[in-house]
Design a protein around this motif. Structure first.
Motif, PDB file in Angstrom:
ATOM      1  N   VAL A   1     -14.046   1.970  -0.854  1.00 20.49           N
ATOM      2  CA  VAL A   1     -12.886   2.668  -0.294  1.00 20.49           C
ATOM      3  C   VAL A   1     -11.587   2.172  -0.925  1.00 20.49           C
ATOM      4  N   PHE A   2     -11.639   1.016  -1.527  1.00 20.73           N
ATOM      5  CA  PHE A   2     -10.575   0.589  -2.446  1.00 20.73           C
ATOM      6  C   PHE A   2     -11.258   0.640  -3.796  1.00 20.73           C
ATOM      7  N   ARG A   3     -11.012   1.707  -4.544  1.00 20.72           N
ATOM      8  CA  ARG A   3     -11.843   2.012  -5.692  1.00 20.72           C
ATOM      9  C   ARG A   3     -11.112   1.898  -7.015  1.00 20.72           C
TER      10      ARG A   3
ATOM     11  N   ASP B   1      -7.757   3.808  -6.529  1.00 20.73           N
ATOM     12  CA  ASP B   1      -7.693   4.763  -5.424  1.00 20.73           C
ATOM     13  C   ASP B   1      -7.843   3.979  -4.115  1.00 20.73           C
ATOM     14  N   GLY B   2      -7.174   4.456  -3.089  1.00 20.43           N
ATOM     15  CA  GLY B   2      -7.284   3.777  -1.806  1.00 20.43           C
ATOM     16  C   GLY B   2      -6.218   2.715  -1.587  1.00 20.43           C
ATOM     17  N   VAL B   3      -5.148   2.782  -2.337  1.00 13.97           N
ATOM     18  CA  VAL B   3      -4.053   1.821  -2.136  1.00 13.97           C
ATOM     19  C   VAL B   3      -3.256   2.247  -0.908  1.00 13.97           C
ATOM     20  N   PRO B   4      -3.107   1.376   0.067  1.00 14.76           N
ATOM     21  CA  PRO B   4      -2.370   1.794   1.265  1.00 14.76           C
ATOM     22  C   PRO B   4      -0.913   2.100   0.925  1.00 14.76           C
TER      23      PRO B   4
ATOM     24  N   GLY C   1       0.307   6.424  -1.345  1.00 15.78           N
ATOM     25  CA  GLY C   1      -0.994   6.863  -0.858  1.00 15.78           C
ATOM     26  C   GLY C   1      -1.783   7.546  -1.961  1.00 15.78           C
ATOM     27  N   ALA C   2      -1.090   8.001  -2.990  1.00 16.01           N
ATOM     28  CA  ALA C   2      -1.762   8.589  -4.152  1.00 16.01           C
ATOM     29  C   ALA C   2      -2.333   7.452  -5.016  1.00 16.01           C
ATOM     30  N   PRO C   3      -3.347   7.757  -5.807  1.00 20.29           N
ATOM     31  CA  PRO C   3      -3.942   6.699  -6.622  1.00 20.29           C
ATOM     32  C   PRO C   3      -2.936   6.125  -7.617  1.00 20.29           C
TER      33      PRO C   3
ATOM     34  N   MET D   1     -10.231  -2.673   3.705  1.00 15.44           N
ATOM     35  CA  MET D   1      -9.960  -1.239   3.862  1.00 15.44           C
ATOM     36  C   MET D   1     -11.079  -0.580   4.651  1.00 15.44           C
TER      37      MET D   1
ATOM     38  N   TYR E   1      -7.140   3.071   5.819  1.00 13.91           N
ATOM     39  CA  TYR E   1      -5.825   2.921   5.191  1.00 13.91           C
ATOM     40  C   TYR E   1      -4.732   2.994   6.241  1.00 13.91           C
TER      41      TYR E   1
END
Lengths: 378, 378, 378, 378
Positions: D9-11, D28-31, D79-81, D358, D363
């Motif tokens: 989920v944190f990819r 991807d998955g950065v808060p 929130g976007a990669p 995560m 998130y």
């Protein structure tokens, strides 16, 4: 949660607890046309079944498995996911009560505390619940499916006890190991070492204590080129699978930690040509280059910690009263987990290799084709 | 293979065939502390059970479910994956033989041919094997778990027959639908329309034919912000789940295909403030903006094709002899699948929403916490 | 977050916003030995580039792509992931300021509100940020890679405008469509319909309004057997990919929603033998049986809503002041999105098919082998 | 292929080769709401940059990173990669030619052979292509993003050289290590040991040889309960990440392989209560129970093999001619990889912990919320 599936295209999903009704295993990605019987699965499950010697827990589980899905009417895999059920049969009230009595006391070395915290206090406290070694039934059942696929490809995987409480088996060839490793209850191919190991384990057990050891798994016949760089190298997925087994403290390949003390000129395996194929004169790399299989035997070892449940009383705390207390073994326990962990380690290595193989060839590349199919499609 | 898992963090894995021994469902990612009983699952399974009216197949399956894993000793979810078993009970030799007799004949509109090709000729031919509607038992069982999670969050999902063979229910409010949709065997909330639909279905059935329709699912109470751009928008994962159900030919949200014929000024939903929250005056977008839930009702419809099994003889081919032949219904069949597909559609919508919810909040965000946990951690 | 990857074994990961510095695309699972050039990618990107006619936005983006990873020194794919970069060049301060001025005003029909809620108020408000149509650059770039793989397998995919604001192209054969669909700015193969469509669109545009339509994608040459039951049927993954495109309100295959109004005897496609292979006399199922490809053309249509940005003022709210307000187009806009969405739809269909193909054959099954490799391995 | 993404989920997805144009990283998955600058990433990249001392390769790469996606106009994650680009700058023709000259000669201990086999002969042979240590640029860049998230949660991760060619740093507290580990080019916190290590490395280097060592990573402040049983325990995903780094031969946690030689009574960590929380008096388990974090320091060590590229000539084979030959270092090389691998190991541990975090909190649980958002939603 969310971690009960292993593999990317050969995917194993399991559920079930120590004292739940049943353990379910679903294996997705099984190539069609594979003969598969309950007996093939049972054979592997019987290796890890408890109560088989005085070295391990007296819990009486039959671990009888039934394949309930994924076979066609002729007994071949159909391409549908294979489903397997094992019911827990030894779930006596007396044992459940024994666990209930100490459910607020942290068992040193056990996972209940972290599961308790993780799951907001709702984790199953009975016999360690999902954290119990019983979850490995699903791993072994799935590994037995993988085994049939690998055998068809000429890939053999075997695990054995290499070291127990500091006593190490001598170096042996694959053939020697294969010929001797199933001959004693420890699954150690060196009979002299095995005898000493068992003696020592019983001594430790008599003192109310436990011990660990080292299990080695060898995979022969793995074609070069398996594994997916850069994160899912076969070496990495095997390590993932092995470290995910309870009680495993470390994993090493080939020369392993010794490699850290060698020079490049001592470590590198020298390539040469044999029958038109590339081979390597030594195998210090343990069957890998860049984490991808190189065609030599995959050799991996895991360090197994001593079983945490002792007969000796241990200091601990009660999380309800927040008071210090002591705890001895609750019910049944293994003096050493090594002779029961080796089939689980075999299973994880098999699953990881099968997954890499499926990734490379697809299920079409691993599927037998029937006659009508050939007539229609080719 | 490889496609038997749905969801990313609330993950449903199923196996089982039409005439296999059992159907297994494993749901991973169930938040701990949720009360879950066999009855809760059974309630949903009973909605899709065959043999409940003259509209559907007379196959007699009890679909009795047992939760065998994932609950703690007090009956709450423990954070471990939930495992459920449903045994197939109506597997008579006579029916198996009937399928065997025609196993080389392509059943028009059925999936056996593509499964045969896909799996090298080893696919299970009995009652469509894994391609049978019986696989939806697992979907509905998993959807029933999702339902309990959603109810706790105030999210309601309901599905009903909107249209059957061209006869459409009138437009109704959510409250009207909710009050009336379970009142007839078609699950259509408009009694006049339902009467006409049933009459028409029976007419079609009497003629040896079948028909389809449109099922609508509404989800109320979904918080805004669910779904993961850009590929896993909630709208996309719901569509994925719905189209994966057999017999579904299309899916549309809100105004759906009508939107293609509207002007922007006619289509856009106007935002306004109500009690300090953003609302929309209309819901032509069907509960989404940019594929992410906007807080309004999610409204989605699926087009269901007529059941492919007819009593009427159909032209086809025998793939063994490569000769043309004809085929009529083999054993048992549904005149229309609509009244049995709605609970499956509900289930898929529930699973997709739960997955999005878990992705947003994590399992911690959805976990009840017990008293000792709070004392220890907060 | 977490939704920026599509595909399971042919995996596309993208990032980038409307007014960010660049759009990156990483395609993992590209089979080795494929000739791949910047020009091949550029050709596809040029199809969706804005500013090409008076039907679409005047934003001037060159969309110049550079492959920066995944090729060996000879220009063939190496098995490593393919990386592509497109820099945003038209990011003038004046436009950023225009977006800043209204950043607290909900743009009706746009995704900013749901992104704002989802991301705690931190979503990029400039030109819709990640919710902008510019994210589709990555989809199209990845689709161009998939296209080369598919072409080698004899699979052709084409998308075209079937209907615009209620005006529908006449029914045409695949050959007719292929010969004519690139001949006008709408990408509609029926010249008479196209003329009427364009006239109507310009009329709507002149009135400050927008309109939508229907795009059809056809895939020819797809082998039977692709897609993974039960959840990842090819039909379902295609639907997932298509619905994930902004502005898509529905998706239907073959007869689509019309199937809901047909009888089984009217709907079923009749199998027959042609040159020793199974074919179907009609294609109402749109190329699928049980969601798995059946060898006939895959035919799928999407409903595209009218572009939400109007020149006309629309009622809305300011979320900072919580006051009602009105909003007209901020900067640049498309009168209809149809002629720019078709290459994106093509791309998603290509990616989904390629993924299914890779799942079936593995990368080994799709890899060219060089001479030394053959000598060494076979 | 297919293995270029790490985390669930944190990819993290990466691409790029030794001599390709650029290395791309998508996280991807950065808060949302996290301040992120090029400098934060650069700081970590600078740790692994070559050419910083006489211990490592003289290749001159600036490793200058640019964040091109994922930030809003104010410089916060949206929130976007997150997308990052690093261009390779030291790609001189002379070096490419040097690699071309020996492209058919197996470099002992290197991954080219397995990559060649895996990819049908199309793997990039230049500087090891994707198998080069340069791919770790992406790991470190992604780890730098993870670092910012972890710092906000009070989690510190540090890696250092524990042992080099058999010389071991003395046991030190976390505080001592932290205060001293960045003080020398080896990143070894024990200055006496470091001096001896460096002396020995230079001696080995002068002899044309190379050596390895052991790197330890410690993570402090990890909350108890992280990791997903039974396969994705945090311990297992950390092991996966670390073993996936080139040159790593083994991994061990806490007491590691020594645990295999201990008794249960010696090994178990004793729980006690401190300030109302559960703590453990020792940390032989290395921060885990049942593979789930227990709140103590996570302590993990990796065995690093000696760099395979020697100045000394090594026996090998030419796969084109199938003749034996010898090979010495081609261009540039590291005498030991340890001082460059520690930041990569830190990165992998950070990514694995962030992923687990995560998974637990979603998130939403890790997102800052802005003022308007709070007004609107709470």
């Amino acid at each position: 949660m969310l971690g009960n599936t292993f593999g990317r295209v050969f995917r194993v999903t399991t559920c079930g607890e120590s004292y739940g009704a049943a353990l379910l295993t679903i294996v997705d990605g099984v190539p069609p046309g594979l003969k598969l019987t309950n007996e093939m699965i049972q054979e592997e499950l019987d290796k890890r079944r408890p109560g088989q010697s005085e070295l391990d827990s007296p819990r009486k589980e039959t671990d009888k498995v039934e394949i309930v899905a994924g076979l066609n009417q002729e007994g071949y895999t159909s391409g549908a996911p294979v489903g397997m059920v094992v019911y827990n049969v030894d779930r006596q009230d007396i044992h459940i009560q024994q666990y209930r009595d100490v459910k607020d006391v942290i068992r040193p070395g056990h996972a209940e505390y972290t599961f308790f915290v993780k799951y907001g206090g709702f984790a199953d406290w009975c016999g360690a619940g999902r954290a119990s070694g019983r979850e490995t039934v699903g791993r072994v059942a799935a590994g037995a499916v993988a085994k049939q696929i690998l055998l068809r490809e000429g890939i053999e995987v075997l695990g054995y006890v290499k070291e127990s409480y500091g006593i190490r088996a001598r170096e042996m060839t694959f053939e020697e190991i294969k010929a001797n490793y199933r001959k004693n209850e420890l699954n150690c191919p060196d009979p002299e070492a095995a005898e000493k190991m068992i003696e020592k384990i019983l001594e430790v057990k008599a003192a109310g204590d436990t011990c660990g050891g080292i299990v080695e798994v060898i995979a022969r016949g793995v074609p070069p080129g398996l594994g997916e760089p850069v994160f899912d190298k076969l070496k990495a997925t095997i390590a993932h699978g092995l470290i995910s087994i309870g009680a495993v403290m470390g994993v090493e390949f080939g020369a392993g930690f010794e490699a850290a003390r060698m020079k490049g000129s001592e470590f590198n395996d020298t390539p040469y040509i044999e029958n038109g194929k590339v081979r390597f004169r030594t195998n210090r790399a343990g069957g890998f280059l860049g984490g991808i299989s190189n065609g030599e035997d995959i050799v991996v070892r895991i360090a197994v910690k001593p079983t945490p449940t002792l007969s000796l009383p241990q200091e601990t705390v009660n999380i309800r009263t927040m008071e210090p207390t002591t705890l001895a073994a609750i019910t049944r326990r293994d003096a050493t987990i090594c002779p029961r962990i080796y089939p689980v380690a075999e299973a994880m290595v098999r699953i990881a290799i099968t997954d890499a193989l499926m990734m490379a060839r697809g299920y079409e590349g691993l599927t037998e084709k029937d006659e009508i199919w050939r007539r229609l499609r080719e």
